[in-house]
Design a protein around this motif. Structure first.
Motif, PDB file in Angstrom:
ATOM      1  N   GLU A  42      45.799  39.610   4.872  1.00 54.99           N
ATOM      2  CA  GLU A  42      44.722  39.136   5.715  1.00 54.99           C
ATOM      3  C   GLU A  42      44.506  40.372   6.702  1.00 54.99           C
ATOM      4  O   GLU A  42      43.567  40.660   7.181  1.00 54.99           O
ATOM      5  N   SER A  45      42.326  43.044   5.139  1.00 63.74           N
ATOM      6  CA  SER A  45      41.090  42.456   5.174  1.00 63.74           C
ATOM      7  C   SER A  45      40.244  42.696   6.640  1.00 63.74           C
ATOM      8  O   SER A  45      39.281  43.195   6.689  1.00 63.74           O
ATOM      9  N   ALA A  46      41.344  42.197   7.544  1.00 57.98           N
ATOM     10  CA  ALA A  46      40.746  42.249   8.952  1.00 57.98           C
ATOM     11  C   ALA A  46      40.336  43.800   9.397  1.00 57.98           C
ATOM     12  O   ALA A  46      39.383  44.095   9.923  1.00 57.98           O
ATOM     13  N   GLN A  91      39.618  46.273   7.441  1.00 56.24           N
ATOM     14  CA  GLN A  91      38.296  46.812   6.934  1.00 56.24           C
ATOM     15  C   GLN A  91      37.242  46.295   7.366  1.00 56.24           C
ATOM     16  O   GLN A  91      36.386  47.246   7.399  1.00 56.24           O
ATOM     17  N   GLU A  92      37.361  45.181   7.853  1.00 60.56           N
ATOM     18  CA  GLU A  92      36.102  44.601   8.398  1.00 60.56           C
ATOM     19  C   GLU A  92      35.907  45.039   9.793  1.00 60.56           C
ATOM     20  O   GLU A  92      34.636  44.882  10.385  1.00 60.56           O
ATOM     21  N   TYR A  93      36.968  45.439  10.403  1.00 61.15           N
ATOM     22  CA  TYR A  93      36.799  45.449  11.930  1.00 61.15           C
ATOM     23  C   TYR A  93      37.520  46.731  12.296  1.00 61.15           C
ATOM     24  O   TYR A  93      38.745  46.543  13.085  1.00 61.15           O
ATOM     25  N   CYS A 149      46.513  44.929  14.596  1.00 58.89           N
ATOM     26  CA  CYS A 149      47.019  44.725  13.384  1.00 58.89           C
ATOM     27  C   CYS A 149      48.297  45.496  13.120  1.00 58.89           C
ATOM     28  O   CYS A 149      49.154  44.934  12.384  1.00 58.89           O
ATOM     29  N   THR A 182      43.986  53.680  11.010  1.00 54.86           N
ATOM     30  CA  THR A 182      43.539  52.881   9.695  1.00 54.86           C
ATOM     31  C   THR A 182      44.564  53.534   8.776  1.00 54.86           C
ATOM     32  O   THR A 182      45.333  52.608   7.926  1.00 54.86           O
TER      33      THR A 182
END
Length: 240
Positions: free
Chosen positions: A76, A79-80, A82-84, A93, A216
């Protein structure tokens, strides 16, 4: 002794309750609420959440697996980010990944210790803070469950982001060596704990005033190493 404390001493009753359908379980709860001296409906909610003080720590169900929960949470986070991929999201994160690791280490250890008398004895006998404690004989006479409760209290109050101490607890209680699988993993995770502290308690600044920047790439590196260590721990525990 309350009914809740009595029930916690009989795991087979709890197992039977877990197998009941939702409607049957709710009917039973409503019937108990009419008969038992509970203070409020909120106390029933605490019982269902597993937060009632009368219960020795137990996982939410026999189907709860800390490693699966942790690995799902890592997915999760990936995924978070990558999206934001914003600056604030990378910080959040990063903090979350260390929190996931800490929760896994604590839940897994408690699950393995508190249902096994020999492991409880190992903890009480060899953990330096516990082995020096002295209690009166009448304490055990009045409450035979005191050693288990004390172990539960200690494990619940332990900070599992102290990774060397946590590794030591696994060793003395379980006889398991869950040391980091590689030097890179060790360095990454130990640094992550320090960074998390600065992100949470110093708003992203170090003690010397340096402002941390989380990329990231760092998120992915930390996620990989948290996942790597969890997998390594599970393989080690499978040999117990």
């Amino acid at each position: 002794m309350s009914l809740l404390r009595e029930l916690s001493a009989y795991p087979h009753y709890l197992d039977r309750l877990e197998r009941m359908s939702s409607s049957d379980l709710m009917s039973l709860i409503e019937e108990l609420y009419r008969k038992l001296p509970l203070q409020s409906i909120d106390e029933i909610q605490e019982i269902l959440d597993g937060d009632h003080e009368d219960f020795i720590w137990k996982p939410k169900s026999n189907h709860y697996h800390p490693q699966e929960s942790a690995l799902q949470s890592i997915r999760e986070v990936r995924s978070a980010i990558q999206e934001y991929p914003s600056k604030i999201m990378t910080k959040l994160c990063y903090i979350q990944l260390v929190t996931i690791l800490e929760a896994y280490l604590g839940d897994r250890l408690k699950m393995l210790i508190l249902q096994n008398n020999k492991r409880i004895a190992n903890l009480l006998q060899h953990e330096k803070e516990l082995k020096k404690e002295k209690i009166h004989l009448h304490t055990i006479l009045l409450d035979p469950e005191y050693p288990v409760k004390r172990a539960n209290e200690y494990l619940s109050n332990t900070t599992y982001h102290n990774l060397p101490k946590t590794i030591g607890l696994y060793r003395i209680a379980l006889g398991a060596d869950i040391s980091f699988p590689s030097a890179t993993c060790r360095e990454t995770l130990l640094k992550s704990v320090k960074k998390r502290h600065d992100l949470v308690h110093r708003n992203g600044f170090t003690a010397t005033g340096y402002k941390l920047t989380i990329t990231t790439h760092e998120i992915e590196c930390l996620a990989e190493n948290v996942e790597l260590w969890i997998t390594h721990i599970e393989r080690t525990l499978a040999c117990l």
